[in-house]
Design a protein around this motif. Structure first.
Motif, PDB file in Angstrom:
ATOM      1  N   LYS A 133       0.852  -1.192   0.000  1.00 52.98           N
ATOM      2  CA  LYS A 133       0.000   0.000   0.000  1.00 52.98           C
ATOM      3  C   LYS A 133       0.884   1.236   0.000  1.00 52.98           C
ATOM      4  N   GLN A 134       0.267   2.389  -0.242  1.00 53.63           N
ATOM      5  CA  GLN A 134       0.924   3.693  -0.231  1.00 53.63           C
ATOM      6  C   GLN A 134       2.018   3.787  -1.304  1.00 53.63           C
ATOM      7  N   PRO A 135       1.602   3.876  -2.571  1.00 56.03           N
ATOM      8  CA  PRO A 135       2.594   3.970  -3.646  1.00 56.03           C
ATOM      9  C   PRO A 135       3.385   5.271  -3.589  1.00 56.03           C
ATOM     10  N   SER A 136       4.648   5.164  -3.976  1.00 57.67           N
ATOM     11  CA  SER A 136       5.492   6.351  -4.128  1.00 57.67           C
ATOM     12  C   SER A 136       5.993   6.356  -5.572  1.00 57.67           C
ATOM     13  N   ILE A 137       7.064   7.021  -5.822  1.00 62.49           N
ATOM     14  CA  ILE A 137       7.555   7.159  -7.196  1.00 62.49           C
ATOM     15  C   ILE A 137       7.836   5.812  -7.851  1.00 62.49           C
ATOM     16  N   ASP A 138       8.461   4.876  -7.113  1.00 60.08           N
ATOM     17  CA  ASP A 138       8.816   3.600  -7.735  1.00 60.08           C
ATOM     18  C   ASP A 138       8.677   2.400  -6.794  1.00 60.08           C
ATOM     19  N   ASN A 139       7.996   2.595  -5.676  1.00 62.81           N
ATOM     20  CA  ASN A 139       7.826   1.481  -4.740  1.00 62.81           C
ATOM     21  C   ASN A 139       6.649   1.784  -3.820  1.00 62.81           C
ATOM     22  N   TYR A 140       6.323   0.837  -2.984  1.00 59.10           N
ATOM     23  CA  TYR A 140       5.275   1.033  -1.989  1.00 59.10           C
ATOM     24  C   TYR A 140       5.920   1.288  -0.640  1.00 59.10           C
ATOM     25  N   GLN A 141       5.294   2.158   0.148  1.00 57.91           N
ATOM     26  CA  GLN A 141       5.816   2.512   1.461  1.00 57.91           C
ATOM     27  C   GLN A 141       5.411   1.510   2.541  1.00 57.91           C
ATOM     28  N   PHE A 142       4.361   0.732   2.287  1.00 53.33           N
ATOM     29  CA  PHE A 142       3.843  -0.214   3.265  1.00 53.33           C
ATOM     30  C   PHE A 142       3.832  -1.617   2.669  1.00 53.33           C
ATOM     31  N   GLN A 143       4.293  -2.577   3.447  1.00 49.85           N
ATOM     32  CA  GLN A 143       4.244  -3.981   3.038  1.00 49.85           C
ATOM     33  C   GLN A 143       3.942  -4.822   4.269  1.00 49.85           C
ATOM     34  N   LYS A 144       2.999  -5.762   4.119  1.00 50.78           N
ATOM     35  CA  LYS A 144       2.687  -6.681   5.212  1.00 50.78           C
ATOM     36  C   LYS A 144       2.365  -8.043   4.614  1.00 50.78           C
ATOM     37  N   ILE A 145       2.822  -9.085   5.289  1.00 51.05           N
ATOM     38  CA  ILE A 145       2.575 -10.455   4.838  1.00 51.05           C
ATOM     39  C   ILE A 145       1.517 -11.084   5.739  1.00 51.05           C
ATOM     40  N   TYR A 146       0.506 -11.681   5.098  1.00 54.47           N
ATOM     41  CA  TYR A 146      -0.582 -12.337   5.816  1.00 54.47           C
ATOM     42  C   TYR A 146      -0.605 -13.820   5.481  1.00 54.47           C
ATOM     43  N   SER A 147      -0.781 -14.652   6.485  1.00 58.70           N
ATOM     44  CA  SER A 147      -1.049 -16.067   6.245  1.00 58.70           C
ATOM     45  C   SER A 147      -2.377 -16.463   6.879  1.00 58.70           C
ATOM     46  N   GLN A 148      -2.941 -15.550   7.652  1.00 62.18           N
ATOM     47  CA  GLN A 148      -4.272 -15.720   8.242  1.00 62.18           C
ATOM     48  C   GLN A 148      -4.753 -14.347   8.677  1.00 62.18           C
ATOM     49  N   GLY A 149      -5.998 -14.301   9.124  1.00 61.23           N
ATOM     50  CA  GLY A 149      -6.531 -13.044   9.630  1.00 61.23           C
ATOM     51  C   GLY A 149      -7.360 -12.295   8.611  1.00 61.23           C
ATOM     52  N   THR A 150      -7.406 -10.977   8.789  1.00 64.02           N
ATOM     53  CA  THR A 150      -8.276 -10.119   7.994  1.00 64.02           C
ATOM     54  C   THR A 150      -7.466  -9.004   7.348  1.00 64.02           C
ATOM     55  N   ILE A 151      -7.792  -8.727   6.097  1.00 67.30           N
ATOM     56  CA  ILE A 151      -7.188  -7.602   5.373  1.00 67.30           C
ATOM     57  C   ILE A 151      -8.294  -6.573   5.136  1.00 67.30           C
ATOM     58  N   PHE A 152      -7.955  -5.313   5.343  1.00 66.06           N
ATOM     59  CA  PHE A 152      -8.883  -4.221   5.044  1.00 66.06           C
ATOM     60  C   PHE A 152      -8.268  -3.404   3.911  1.00 66.06           C
ATOM     61  N   ILE A 184     -14.943  -3.224   4.914  1.00 69.61           N
ATOM     62  CA  ILE A 184     -15.188  -4.578   4.413  1.00 69.61           C
ATOM     63  C   ILE A 184     -14.038  -5.485   4.832  1.00 69.61           C
ATOM     64  N   GLU A 185     -14.375  -6.556   5.530  1.00 65.81           N
ATOM     65  CA  GLU A 185     -13.376  -7.524   5.989  1.00 65.81           C
ATOM     66  C   GLU A 185     -13.100  -8.552   4.895  1.00 65.81           C
ATOM     67  N   ILE A 186     -11.839  -8.710   4.548  1.00 69.67           N
ATOM     68  CA  ILE A 186     -11.421  -9.717   3.584  1.00 69.67           C
ATOM     69  C   ILE A 186     -10.660 -10.788   4.376  1.00 69.67           C
ATOM     70  N   LEU A 187     -11.212 -11.979   4.443  1.00 71.56           N
ATOM     71  CA  LEU A 187     -10.594 -13.057   5.211  1.00 71.56           C
ATOM     72  C   LEU A 187      -9.504 -13.746   4.392  1.00 71.56           C
ATOM     73  N   VAL A 188      -8.305 -13.744   4.928  1.00 64.62           N
ATOM     74  CA  VAL A 188      -7.160 -14.345   4.239  1.00 64.62           C
ATOM     75  C   VAL A 188      -7.422 -15.802   3.905  1.00 64.62           C
ATOM     76  N   GLU A 189      -8.017 -16.538   4.835  1.00 61.79           N
ATOM     77  CA  GLU A 189      -8.288 -17.966   4.615  1.00 61.79           C
ATOM     78  C   GLU A 189      -9.200 -18.188   3.405  1.00 61.79           C
ATOM     79  N   GLU A 190     -10.119 -17.247   3.140  1.00 60.54           N
ATOM     80  CA  GLU A 190     -10.987 -17.352   1.969  1.00 60.54           C
ATOM     81  C   GLU A 190     -10.210 -17.112   0.670  1.00 60.54           C
ATOM     82  N   LEU A 191      -9.209 -16.265   0.733  1.00 61.36           N
ATOM     83  CA  LEU A 191      -8.402 -15.973  -0.464  1.00 61.36           C
ATOM     84  C   LEU A 191      -7.466 -17.114  -0.814  1.00 61.36           C
ATOM     85  N   LEU A 192      -7.112 -17.910   0.173  1.00 60.73           N
ATOM     86  CA  LEU A 192      -6.134 -18.987  -0.050  1.00 60.73           C
ATOM     87  C   LEU A 192      -6.779 -20.357  -0.277  1.00 60.73           C
ATOM     88  N   LYS A 193      -8.086 -20.385  -0.477  1.00 61.89           N
ATOM     89  CA  LYS A 193      -8.786 -21.669  -0.691  1.00 61.89           C
ATOM     90  C   LYS A 193      -8.385 -22.289  -2.006  1.00 61.89           C
TER      91      LYS A 193
END
Length: 180
Positions: A145-164, A171-180
């Motif tokens: 998230k948060q694009p800059s000139i040539d990269n993103y300022q924010f990076q997070k790795i999810y293997s479970q939980g919720t992404i907003f 809106i809650e996006i469930l990681v487990e649903e994305l990895l089915k």
């Protein structure tokens, strides 16, 4: 030193219209026409599952496109999933532009390095608000998230939980649903 000719979006569209690229699965990245990797069955299954899930979550708020072009400066990639502004009539005669894209997702099996490097830099420099890479092998989602000139300022790795998402933070996006 070899100098490659760079193609413009207009050049690329003219080649498509003329049928020059009709038998090739390619995309335009930074002015270069790049052959795309063949899709494996697991890749297709996961992409389809994610698209269906996001269609439910964003119904009436955004359009979910699967493996269709988006138009960026000097590039016309075909991300696995694009979440774009509605109404879809905006795209009757063109592909979505950067400012109309809420989220791009690449599902990675054989293309992980390209998706984490080349595409990440491309999408950030085009101002794409949010970019996710689904790593099939490790069953993780890498969120940028948060694009800059040539990269993103924010990076997070999810293997479970919720992404907003940035655009739809309620809106809650469930990681487990994305990895089915």
């Amino acid at each position: 030193m070899i100098t490659l000719a760079k193609w413009s979006i207009q050049d690329y569209h003219q080649m498509i219209s003329a049928g020059i690229l009709s038998d090739r699965h390619v995309e335009l990245l930074e002015g270069e026409i790049i052959e795309m990797s063949p899709e494996k069955p697991l890749h297709r299954k996961i992409t389809d599952s994610i698209a269906e899930y996001l269609r439910e979550k964003f119904r009436g708020l955004a359009k979910i496109y699967e493996a269709h072009p988006v138009t960026l400066p000097n590039s016309e990639p075909e991300p696995d999933i694009a979440v774009v502004k509605i109404p879809v009539s905006l795209y009757d005669f063109r592909h979505p532009y950067s400012e109309e894209i809420y989220l791009l997702i690449e599902v990675s099996d054989t293309t992980l390095e390209k998706d984490l490097e080349e595409k990440r830099f491309l999408y950030a420099s085009a101002g794409i608000l949010e970019y996710w890479v689904v790593n099939i092998e490790t069953e993780q989602i890498i969120v940028f998230k948060q694009p800059s000139i040539d990269n993103y300022q924010f990076q997070k790795i999810y293997s479970q939980g919720t992404i907003f998402t940035l655009v739809f933070p309620d809106i809650e996006i469930l990681v487990e649903e994305l990895l089915k």
